[in-house]
Design a protein around this motif. Structure first.
Motif, short mmCIF file in Angstrom:
data_model
loop_
_atom_site.label_atom_id
_atom_site.label_comp_id
_atom_site.label_asym_id
_atom_site.label_seq_id
_atom_site.Cartn_x
_atom_site.Cartn_y
_atom_site.Cartn_z
N ALA A 210 -1.41 -4.88 1.99
CA ALA A 210 -2.85 -4.76 2.21
C ALA A 210 -3.57 -5.42 1.04
CB ALA A 210 -3.27 -3.29 2.32
N SER B 55 -7.07 -2.01 1.86
CA SER B 55 -7.67 -2.39 3.14
C SER B 55 -6.78 -2.01 4.30
CB SER B 55 -7.86 -3.91 3.16
OG SER B 55 -6.59 -4.56 3.23
N ASN B 56 -7.23 -2.33 5.50
CA ASN B 56 -6.34 -2.30 6.65
C ASN B 56 -5.10 -3.13 6.33
OD1 ASN B 56 -8.02 -0.73 8.21
ND2 ASN B 56 -8.86 -2.42 9.39
N HIS C 203 0.86 -1.18 0.00
CA HIS C 203 0.00 0.00 0.00
C HIS C 203 0.90 1.23 0.00
CE1 HIS C 203 -3.22 2.56 2.32
NE2 HIS C 203 -2.91 3.06 1.13
N ASP D 125 -5.41 1.61 7.95
CA ASP D 125 -5.20 1.47 6.51
C ASP D 125 -4.29 2.57 5.98
OD1 ASP D 125 -6.88 3.62 6.70
OD2 ASP D 125 -8.40 2.85 5.31
N ASN E 165 -12.34 -4.38 5.69
CA ASN E 165 -11.65 -3.91 6.88
C ASN E 165 -12.21 -4.54 8.15
OD1 ASN E 165 -9.89 -2.34 5.48
ND2 ASN E 165 -10.78 -0.39 6.05
#
Length: 297
Positions: free
Chosen positions: A230, A122-123, A111, A293, A245
């Motif tokens: 992620a 996402s997280n 990410h 995130d 998430n």
């Protein structure tokens, strides 16, 4: 919505109290419902995150992807929802997502702030350092040792960007080769077509541990930086983001993420029962305690 959406503010997550009605769906959930299938982007050799073990796709990230699929089934009220896997590479995973060829990719995708321009993340489910693997006999211990030498990384990765920036800023005059995928990059190192393979630390540990002669290699180098993995999905899809998430945050705060980590990083893994012996770091322990995130770059 007739089916109440319950926000779990503490976890930054959400879950549906009952299956959603088709007319209430939007974005990825509507696409999955209408198609009758969820399409996962998977990797062939991102050990131990997402890889083919001779029978099917397995791994730490793949397990998280399948947990998300289970939540999708509950949300849509479709327990028999089909799952289709499409193999992706570092270079084609984003175009395939944007072209609706995959719905979700949970592999070893970093990410970054730059990637937020085209995709949503996402997280985070893993934090790591960027380092390198080399032949132990080469005497290479840190990045300045790579000056004037051929170095390989994987095309389309954040590592490639970091390596090229280092080359420019430090005037190392490295000859940088970008391989199609991780397996091809490690093969270049093994065949002496490159003196080092620069990549995410857990990925290179995976190749070292699963090689027939792990003692021939060393993972080394002052980290070029720290990044996070992620799951990746299409931008502007809040219901899907909350669902994904929610699964990741609940697993992390309930302790399931640490158990999953130990399964894939500190115990024998398929297909050959190799143990990566890569204990949980304090950075990942902190991540699990505080799901988020945020990109690190």
């Amino acid at each position: 919505m007739r089916c109440a959406l319950v926000a779990l503010v503490a976890f930054g997550a959400a879950s549906l109290a009952c299956p959603a009605h088709a007319e209430e769906l939007t974005g990825t959930l509507k696409k999955i419902h209408d198609d009758g299938v969820v399409v996962l982007g998977v990797r062939e050799a991102s050990i131990p995150f997402s890889y083919f073990d001779g029978k099917g796709t397995v791994g730490y990230s793949q397990t998280i992807a399948l947990q998300i699929v289970d939540e999708i089934k509950k949300t849509l009220g479709l327990p028999q929802l089909k799952v289709h896997e499409v193999t992706v590479t570092s270079s084609n995973r984003t175009p395939m997502l944007l072209n609706n060829q995959i719905d979700l990719e949970c592999g070893s995708t970093t990410h970054t702030v730059e990637r937020e321009n085209v995709a949503a993340f996402s997280n985070s489910f893993f934090q790591y350092a960027v380092r390198m693997i080399a032949h132990k006999s080469s005497g290479i211990t840190d990045f300045p040792d790579l000056a004037g030498k051929t170095v390989v990384t994987t095309a389309g990765t954040s590592d490639e960007r970091l390596l090229r920036r280092l080359n420019t800023e430090k005037h190392l005059n490295m000859r940088i080769t970008s391989a199609r995928d991780h397996q091809e990059a490690f093969a270049a190192l093994k065949d002496d077509r490159a003196v080092a393979f620069v990549m995410d630390e857990p990925i290179v540990y995976g190749f070292k541990s699963t090689d027939p002669h792990p003692e021939d290699f060393v993972v080394t180098g002052t980290p070029l930086g720290y990044e996070v993995y992620a799951c990746m999905f299409r931008k502007g899809d809040e219901p899907f983001r909350m669902l994904v998430n929610g699964v990741i945050a609940r697993g992390q705060t309930a302790g399931d993420a640490e158990r999953l980590y130990n399964q894939w990083f500190t115990q024998p893994i398929p297909p050959h029962g190799i143990n990566l012996n890569f204990p949980l770091s304090e950075q990942n322990r902190t991540l699990f305690a505080h799901p988020n995130d945020r990109a690190l770059d």
